[in-house]
Every structure is written in C-alpha cells, then in structure tokens.
Design a protein around this motif. Structure first.
Motif: not given
Length: 132
Positions: A21, A25, A97-98
């Motif tokens: 993750t 990111v 998050f993105f």
C-alpha cells in the motif's frame, strides 16, 4: 488460544499489505498506467513480476522464522484474507489513501491487486511442493 506463530503470521500479513500500500501511495502515479493505453500490459507484467519476486523473498524469510511444514501456505491464506479485508476499506476510502491517483490509475491498481493476491495464494503452493 493465540499462538506465537499465529502472531508472526498476522504480523507478516500486515507488513506485506502495508508495504504494498505504501509503495502505491508514494509511487503509484509513476508506475500505474491507464489500462486503456497500449503499454498497459507491459507495465502490468513488469509490476507483477516485481511483486512475485518480493513475495517469494517474503515467503523465504517467513519459512526461516517458522519452519513448520505448512507455514508459507498459512501465510498465503491468512495474508490474502487480511489484505483483502483491509483493501476493501482502503478502496472504499480511496480519496484518503490514493488521492493522487486518477480513476484510470485506481483501476490499474485494482487490477494489479487482484492478480497480486492470486500470486500471494499460489507462490506458497509451489514452494511447498518443491520443499517435500
């Protein structure tokens, strides 16, 4: 009863998820290609090859820490389950998050993720077969 080996498996599961993750990111906008572009397949295959190498190294390290017969298979199953559950939350909150990814890049991430979880489940099966 919570065993030490289960704790190690959960720790590795979370670390694998966190590593993947955080990679996307920080580097997602540079490595994720719009799936509708002609060069998507090449970029996708290179990304999955790198993923397979990293996962294999993780499994080798894990097997050294937990030499029980089905340790890597257990990590593949539990790690996939933990990662998929967390990723459902992450994709639901994709703007948090993105935020730096376009819709097309988010689709590319989701395609990568589905294939990567397949690798997460299959690599340990091949490792177990070769380690009788």
């Amino acid at each position: 009863m919570f065993s030490e080996k289960l704790g190690l498996t959960l720790l590795f599961s979370i670390l694998v998820w966190l590593g993947a993750t955080l990679f996307f990111v920080f580097f997602g906008s540079a490595v994720l290609v719009d799936p509708y572009q002609q060069n998507f397949l090449t970029a996708f295959l290179l990304l999955e090859l790198a993923t397979a190498v990293v996962l294999y190294i993780v499994f080798v390290i894990f097997r050294k820490l937990d030499p029980s017969p089905y340790a890597v298979v257990k990590l593949g199953l539990i790690g996939s389950a933990v990662g998929l559950i967390i990723d459902a939350f992450v994709l639901w909150n994709r703007d948090v998050f993105f935020s730096g990814l376009s819709s097309e890049q988010l689709l590319a991430f989701t395609i990568w993720m589905a294939f990567a979880y397949g690798l997460y489940l299959l690599i340990p099966l091949f490792m177990k077969k070769g380690n009788k």
